[in-house]
Design an enzyme around this catalytic site. Structure first.
Site, mmCIF file in Angstrom:
data_model
loop_
_atom_site.group_PDB
_atom_site.id
_atom_site.type_symbol
_atom_site.label_atom_id
_atom_site.label_comp_id
_atom_site.label_asym_id
_atom_site.label_seq_id
_atom_site.Cartn_x
_atom_site.Cartn_y
_atom_site.Cartn_z
ATOM 1 N NE ARG A 1 44.475 95.064 28.789
ATOM 2 C CZ ARG A 1 45.616 94.454 28.547
ATOM 3 N NH1 ARG A 1 46.240 94.585 27.398
ATOM 4 N NH2 ARG A 1 46.150 93.677 29.466
ATOM 5 C CE LYS B 1 44.087 90.628 31.662
ATOM 6 N NZ LYS B 1 44.264 91.161 30.286
ATOM 7 C CE LYS C 1 68.910 90.953 22.221
ATOM 8 N NZ LYS C 1 70.208 90.408 22.691
#
Length: 338
Positions: free
Chosen positions: A124, A80, A244
């Site tokens: 997807r 891709k 984080k």
């Protein structure tokens, strides 16, 4: 046939849609097979290179990525080639991302198909979220929180509503209020039994979500661990949205592929470089959960983070299913290579 060796099938976006490429069912099935193959070592996937031309001050979403992979035995090989420019919609009146997918016969190495890839890429991505929700979300979850209501976010919600009839409410936020309101209108029109709520802030939306899906082009984290309710599954689709402390506070962190996730100075990579996260602290790759080698959700109180970097294996698995359906149905245009 010998004639086929010098021909290639071209599939436009409308061709891809015509064989089911605009519905989540194709992708959920193909992705399950592709991710299981990946977990079992039946794939080849080099690390994807990023082509950036805008210098060190360029936007993080502005790049072209080459994503090669081979899936299955004998399977298909392919690549891709996807470009992204964060301001395409406002500056050029075009979608943010554009893509082509090329499939090759692994026996001859000849290309057998080239197809429009942005539709496949969006669906997807949504299919991965659907698979993750089956195994990692609280059973019977009702509330989805979406931050970012563009094409990717809209496709995510559409796929989730196709796959899970127990969703009752979608909480929406976008810095462009018109985008959130427009998506809310489409949801209530197409799904009368689903309530679409436009939130005033991202925190308001995220705090309501059993399943939280950020789909933005931000390059700065804004979601903190304190925003998430107990039992939430956060599918970190656009990668840079979470601080984080979300990774460090979550009960489980899952990725699609560790090597792909631990690079390019994304949040996981930064944590690894700081010494506060490691492969050993990772709960699983998603394919390991699909094979049953690793558990999914263990209880309704867990906060789980899926960090899906996006894999070429996923694209080629899905494009392979599109190609199979197209050849069976006679869809597309054959092009001579010689």
């Amino acid at each position: 046939m010998a004639d086929d060796a010098v021909r290639m099938l071209y599939l436009s976006r409308s061709d891809v849609a015509a064989v089911g490429g605009d519905h989540s069912d194709l992708y959920v099935g193909a992705l399950h097979e592709g991710l299981v193959a990946h977990a079992n070592g039946d794939t080849v996937q080099p690390l994807k290179p990023y082509l950036r031309t805008d210098g060190p001050d360029g936007h993080i979403a502005d790049r072209i990525i080459a994503m090669p992979a081979h899936v299955g035995d004998p399977g298909l090989s392919g690549i891709k080639w996807i470009g992204s420019k964060h301001d395409n919609p406002t500056r050029a009146g075009r979608e943010r991302a554009s893509a082509l997918i090329v499939l090759n016969d692994p026996a001859t190495k000849y290309p057998v198909a080239v197809m429009e890839g942005s539709l496949i890429s969006a669906w997807r991505t949504a299919g991965v979220t659907c698979l993750a929700a089956r195994h990692l979300a609280v059973s019977g979850f009702t509330d989805v929180a979406l931050v970012g209501c563009g094409l990717i976010g809209s496709t995510q919600v559409t796929a989730l509503l196709q796959q899970f009839d127990h969703i009752t409410t979608v909480h929406l936020y976008d810095v462009n209020a018109d985008a959130a309101c427009g998506l809310a209108d489409r949801i209530t029109r197409d799904h009368p039994n689903v309530k679409a709520v436009v939130a005033d802030t991202a925190e308001d939306a995220v705090g309501q979500g059993d399943l939280v899906v950020p789909c933005t082009v931000t390059d700065q984290p804004y979601i903190t661990f304190s925003w998430l309710k107990r039992g939430a599954l956060l599918c970190n689709v656009s990668i840079m949205d979470v601080h984080k402390d979300v990774f460090l506070g979550a009960d489980k962190v899952v990725v699609d592929d560790w090597e792909q996730s631990n690079r390019e100075k994304k949040i996981i990579n930064r944590l690894v470089l700081e010494g506060s996260f490691s492969r050993e602290q990772l709960h699983a790759e998603l394919g390991e959960i699909l094979t049953g080698d690793r558990p999914g959700r263990d209880n309704d109180d867990e906060i789980i983070v899926l960090n899906p970097m996006g894999m070429a294996v996923e694209d080629i698995a899905c494009a392979g299913e599109v190609y199979r359906r197209a050849t069976e149905s006679g869809t597309g245009t054959w092009l001579d290579l010689h």
